[in-house]
Design a protein around this motif. Structure first.
Motif, PDB file in Angstrom:
ATOM      1  N   LYS A  40      32.600  24.005 -16.871  1.00 15.77           N
ATOM      2  CA  LYS A  40      32.523  23.003 -15.811  1.00 15.77           C
ATOM      3  C   LYS A  40      33.339  21.756 -16.134  1.00 15.77           C
ATOM      4  CE  LYS A  40      28.061  21.372 -17.632  1.00 15.77           C
ATOM      5  NZ  LYS A  40      26.617  21.289 -17.350  1.00 15.77           N
ATOM      6  N   TYR A  41      33.511  21.471 -17.408  1.00 10.41           N
ATOM      7  CA  TYR A  41      34.274  20.274 -17.778  1.00 10.41           C
ATOM      8  C   TYR A  41      35.778  20.517 -17.684  1.00 10.41           C
ATOM      9  CZ  TYR A  41      29.728  18.788 -19.515  1.00 10.41           C
ATOM     10  OH  TYR A  41      28.399  18.465 -19.601  1.00 10.41           O
ATOM     11  N   SER A  42      36.217  21.677 -18.123  1.00 16.04           N
ATOM     12  CA  SER A  42      37.651  21.946 -18.104  1.00 16.04           C
ATOM     13  C   SER A  42      38.182  22.113 -16.688  1.00 16.04           C
ATOM     14  CB  SER A  42      37.972  23.200 -18.934  1.00 16.04           C
ATOM     15  OG  SER A  42      37.395  24.356 -18.362  1.00 16.04           O
ATOM     16  N   ARG A  43      37.315  22.404 -15.731  1.00 18.80           N
ATOM     17  CA  ARG A  43      37.749  22.538 -14.340  1.00 18.80           C
ATOM     18  C   ARG A  43      37.959  21.184 -13.673  1.00 18.80           C
ATOM     19  NH1 ARG A  43      34.197  26.479 -10.923  1.00 18.80           N
ATOM     20  NH2 ARG A  43      35.866  25.971  -9.458  1.00 18.80           N
ATOM     21  N   GLY A  44      37.541  20.114 -14.334  1.00 16.88           N
ATOM     22  CA  GLY A  44      37.765  18.774 -13.798  1.00 16.88           C
ATOM     23  C   GLY A  44      36.484  18.061 -13.449  1.00 16.88           C
ATOM     24  N   VAL A  45      36.349  16.845 -13.962  1.00 19.09           N
ATOM     25  CA  VAL A  45      35.175  16.015 -13.682  1.00 19.09           C
ATOM     26  C   VAL A  45      35.610  14.851 -12.795  1.00 19.09           C
ATOM     27  CG1 VAL A  45      33.296  14.644 -14.661  1.00 19.09           C
ATOM     28  CG2 VAL A  45      34.200  16.611 -15.937  1.00 19.09           C
ATOM     29  N   VAL A  46      34.998  14.734 -11.636  1.00 21.84           N
ATOM     30  CA  VAL A  46      35.339  13.704 -10.659  1.00 21.84           C
ATOM     31  C   VAL A  46      34.200  12.695 -10.573  1.00 21.84           C
ATOM     32  CG1 VAL A  46      36.071  13.239  -8.295  1.00 21.84           C
ATOM     33  CG2 VAL A  46      36.510  15.469  -9.320  1.00 21.84           C
ATOM     34  N   GLY A  47      34.557  11.419 -10.523  1.00 19.41           N
ATOM     35  CA  GLY A  47      33.578  10.371 -10.294  1.00 19.41           C
ATOM     36  C   GLY A  47      33.850   9.691  -8.967  1.00 19.41           C
ATOM     37  N   LEU A  48      32.830   9.498  -8.155  1.00 20.01           N
ATOM     38  CA  LEU A  48      32.988   8.819  -6.869  1.00 20.01           C
ATOM     39  C   LEU A  48      32.076   7.596  -6.811  1.00 20.01           C
ATOM     40  CD1 LEU A  48      32.963  12.194  -6.168  1.00 20.01           C
ATOM     41  CD2 LEU A  48      33.832  11.220  -4.029  1.00 20.01           C
ATOM     42  N   ARG A  49      32.694   6.455  -6.546  1.00 22.71           N
ATOM     43  CA  ARG A  49      31.924   5.233  -6.295  1.00 22.71           C
ATOM     44  C   ARG A  49      32.241   4.838  -4.856  1.00 22.71           C
ATOM     45  NH1 ARG A  49      30.862  -0.084  -6.281  1.00 22.71           N
ATOM     46  NH2 ARG A  49      29.345  -0.939  -7.764  1.00 22.71           N
ATOM     47  N   THR A  50      31.502   5.431  -3.943  1.00 21.68           N
ATOM     48  CA  THR A  50      31.813   5.365  -2.514  1.00 21.68           C
ATOM     49  C   THR A  50      30.526   5.189  -1.726  1.00 21.68           C
ATOM     50  OG1 THR A  50      31.668   7.782  -2.408  1.00 21.68           O
ATOM     51  CG2 THR A  50      33.857   6.840  -2.741  1.00 21.68           C
TER      52      THR A  50
ATOM     53  N   ARG B 133      32.088   9.677 -18.129  1.00 16.50           N
ATOM     54  CA  ARG B 133      33.300  10.381 -18.534  1.00 16.50           C
ATOM     55  C   ARG B 133      33.808  11.216 -17.360  1.00 16.50           C
ATOM     56  NH1 ARG B 133      32.370  13.383 -24.150  1.00 16.50           N
ATOM     57  NH2 ARG B 133      34.579  13.854 -23.725  1.00 16.50           N
ATOM     58  N   VAL B 134      34.957  10.824 -16.826  1.00 10.68           N
ATOM     59  CA  VAL B 134      35.552  11.542 -15.701  1.00 10.68           C
ATOM     60  C   VAL B 134      37.058  11.663 -15.930  1.00 10.68           C
ATOM     61  CG1 VAL B 134      33.805  10.658 -14.100  1.00 10.68           C
ATOM     62  CG2 VAL B 134      35.994   9.468 -14.303  1.00 10.68           C
ATOM     63  N   GLU B 135      37.681  12.598 -15.196  1.00  8.92           N
ATOM     64  CA  GLU B 135      39.141  12.751 -15.242  1.00  8.92           C
ATOM     65  C   GLU B 135      39.826  12.080 -14.051  1.00  8.92           C
ATOM     66  OE1 GLU B 135      37.694  14.821 -18.164  1.00  8.92           O
ATOM     67  OE2 GLU B 135      37.478  16.041 -16.376  1.00  8.92           O
ATOM     68  N   ALA B 136      39.052  11.721 -13.036  1.00  9.48           N
ATOM     69  CA  ALA B 136      39.606  11.020 -11.874  1.00  9.48           C
ATOM     70  C   ALA B 136      38.471  10.317 -11.148  1.00  9.48           C
ATOM     71  CB  ALA B 136      40.320  11.982 -10.933  1.00  9.48           C
ATOM     72  N   TRP B 137      38.805   9.165 -10.559  1.00 10.14           N
ATOM     73  CA  TRP B 137      37.852   8.396  -9.762  1.00 10.14           C
ATOM     74  C   TRP B 137      38.276   8.380  -8.300  1.00 10.14           C
ATOM     75  CZ3 TRP B 137      33.222   6.652 -11.118  1.00 10.14           C
ATOM     76  CH2 TRP B 137      32.946   6.369 -12.461  1.00 10.14           C
ATOM     77  N   VAL B 138      37.279   8.270  -7.420  1.00 10.24           N
ATOM     78  CA  VAL B 138      37.503   7.968  -5.998  1.00 10.24           C
ATOM     79  C   VAL B 138      36.650   6.752  -5.689  1.00 10.24           C
ATOM     80  CG1 VAL B 138      37.366   8.797  -3.621  1.00 10.24           C
ATOM     81  CG2 VAL B 138      37.792  10.426  -5.487  1.00 10.24           C
ATOM     82  N   ILE B 139      37.274   5.690  -5.191  1.00  8.70           N
ATOM     83  CA  ILE B 139      36.533   4.458  -4.902  1.00  8.70           C
ATOM     84  C   ILE B 139      36.901   3.935  -3.515  1.00  8.70           C
ATOM     85  CG2 ILE B 139      36.408   3.838  -7.349  1.00  8.70           C
ATOM     86  CD1 ILE B 139      38.546   1.699  -6.813  1.00  8.70           C
ATOM     87  N   GLY B 140      35.970   3.187  -2.939  1.00  7.99           N
ATOM     88  CA  GLY B 140      36.254   2.435  -1.720  1.00  7.99           C
ATOM     89  C   GLY B 140      35.875   3.082  -0.414  1.00  7.99           C
ATOM     90  N   SER B 141      35.807   4.403  -0.332  1.00  7.58           N
ATOM     91  CA  SER B 141      35.479   5.069   0.930  1.00  7.58           C
ATOM     92  C   SER B 141      34.103   4.624   1.422  1.00  7.58           C
ATOM     93  CB  SER B 141      35.472   6.594   0.739  1.00  7.58           C
ATOM     94  OG  SER B 141      36.695   7.051   0.214  1.00  7.58           O
ATOM     95  N   GLY B 142      34.025   4.247   2.684  1.00  9.52           N
ATOM     96  CA  GLY B 142      32.747   3.838   3.250  1.00  9.52           C
ATOM     97  C   GLY B 142      32.232   2.511   2.741  1.00  9.52           C
ATOM     98  N   THR B 143      33.130   1.654   2.265  1.00  8.21           N
ATOM     99  CA  THR B 143      32.729   0.327   1.811  1.00  8.21           C
ATOM    100  C   THR B 143      33.570  -0.726   2.528  1.00  8.21           C
ATOM    101  OG1 THR B 143      34.289   0.126  -0.048  1.00  8.21           O
ATOM    102  CG2 THR B 143      32.206   1.292  -0.461  1.00  8.21           C
TER     103      THR B 143
END
Length: 278
Positions: free
Chosen positions: A25-35, A88-98
Motif C-alpha cells: 500500500k505504501y509503494s503504490r503511493g500515499v496521498v494526503g488531502l487537506r481539503t 508521511r505522504v508522497e503528494a498533498w492536495v490542499i485548498g479544495s472546498g475552502t
C-alpha cells in the motif's frame, strides 16, 4: 507563442502504474488531502474518493468536523487525523472546498508548512493565494475566475491567448499551472504547454474540480520521479475520459450523453484507467 502539444491516451498510459507482486500500500503511493470545510464538506469526500479510485495505496485525510465525518462515512479505508504535521505522504492536495476569507491563523500556518516542504502539492481553490514563494514542487489548478485573480496577484496582464497566459503565470510562479476549461492547458515553468482535449461539456458541474484534485494527488504520489506537468496532463486526460464514460458520450465523445454529478466521475475512474491499460 508557447510550444503547445496535445496529450493522448498513449501518453497517459506511461504514467498509470499497474501494481506488481512486490508492491504494497505504501509503494503504490500515499496521498494526503487537506481539503473541505464546514461550508463545503463534500469537497473532501470527492477528492478522497477520487484518490482511492485512481489507485492510491494509502489515503490520509487531514481535517475534522463534518468533513472528516463525511469522509469516514463514504470511505472508511481512509486514515483521518486533525493535523498534517508528521504525516508521511508522497503528494498533498490542499485548498479544495475552502475559502481564503475564512482561513484561520492555524490553518494558514499548517498550509504554509506543507507548501514549504519537499513533497509535491496540488494547490486548488482556497489555497491558491499562498502559492507564490513556496518551495515545494507545485501544481496549481485554477478555473478561469480563479486564474484571473491569480494573474492579478502576481502582476500578470490579462491575455486572451489562454496558452500564453498560462505559460506566463507558470514562469512567474515557478510552478506548473493547470488551467481548467473545455480544453485544459498545463503550463510548465520552462514555457512549454500541454493541451488536454478529452472531456465533455457535462463535466461543467459542481465538484468535478475536487475530483480532479484527488486524481492528480494519486498520480503524483505514484510517479515521484516523473515531470509534474506530464503527470498533470495524465490526470486531466483520465478525468476527462471518466467524465465521458459517466455521461455516456462514448470513448471519443460522440453523442449528446446525459447529465452527471461529480461522484459519477469519481466512480468511473477505474474504468477509465482500465481503458488506458487495455
Amino acid at each position: 507563442m508557447p510550444d503547445v502539444r496535445e496529450w493522448s491516451r498513449h501518453d497517459a498510459a506511461r504514467f498509470v502504474r499497474v501494481p506488481g507482486p512486490e508492491d504494497d500500500k505504501y509503494s503504490r503511493g500515499v496521498v494526503g488531502l487537506r481539503t473541505g470545510s464546514v461550508a463545503f464538506p463534500g469537497a473532501a469526500v470527492l477528492g478522497v474518493e477520487a484518490a482511492w479510485r485512481t489507485g492510491a495505496g494509502f489515503v490520509r485525510y487531514i481535517g475534522g468536523g463534518r468533513a472528516a465525518d463525511a469522509v469516514m462515512a463514504r470511505r472508511p479505508e481512509t486514515v483521518v487525523s486533525t493535523q498534517a504535521s508528521g504525516a508521511r505522504v508522497e503528494a498533498w492536495v490542499i485548498g479544495s472546498g475552502t475559502d481564503a476569507a475564512t482561513r484561520t491563523a492555524d490553518d494558514e500556518h499548517e498550509l504554509r508548512e506543507i507548501l514549504d516542504d519537499a513533497v509535491p502539492v496540488v494547490v486548488d481553490a482556497g489555497a491558491l493565494d499562498l502559492a507564490a514563494g513556496s518551495r515545494a514542487p507545485l501544481l496549481l489548478t485554477p478555473h478561469g475566475r480563479e486564474f484571473a485573480r491569480l494573474q492579478a496577484r502576481i502582476g500578470a496582464s490579462p491575455d486572451e491567448d489562454r496558452a500564453r497566459a498560462a505559460a506566463d503565470a507558470a514562469t512567474r510562479l515557478g510552478a506548473v499551472v493547470l488551467l481548467k476549461g473545455a480544453q485544459t492547458l498545463i503550463a510548465d515553468p520552462d514555457g512549454s504547454v500541454i493541451l488536454v482535449d478529452a472531456g465533455t461539456g457535462w463535466l461543467a458541474t459542481a465538484g468535478t474540480g475536487d475530483v480532479l484534485g484527488g486524481v492528480l494527488g494519486a498520480l503524483l504520489a505514484a510517479n515521484p520521479d516523473a515531470p509534474v506537468a506530464e503527470v498533470a496532463a495524465t490526470g486531466a486526460w483520465l478525468h476527462g475520459h471518466a467524465g465521458r464514460i459517466a455521461a455516456g458520450t462514448g470513448v471519443h465523445g460522440g453523442g449528446h450523453g446525459h447529465p452527471i454529478v461529480a461522484l459519477d466521475v469519481a466512480e468511473a475512474l477505474p474504468r477509465a484507467i482500465a481503458d488506458v491499460l487495455a
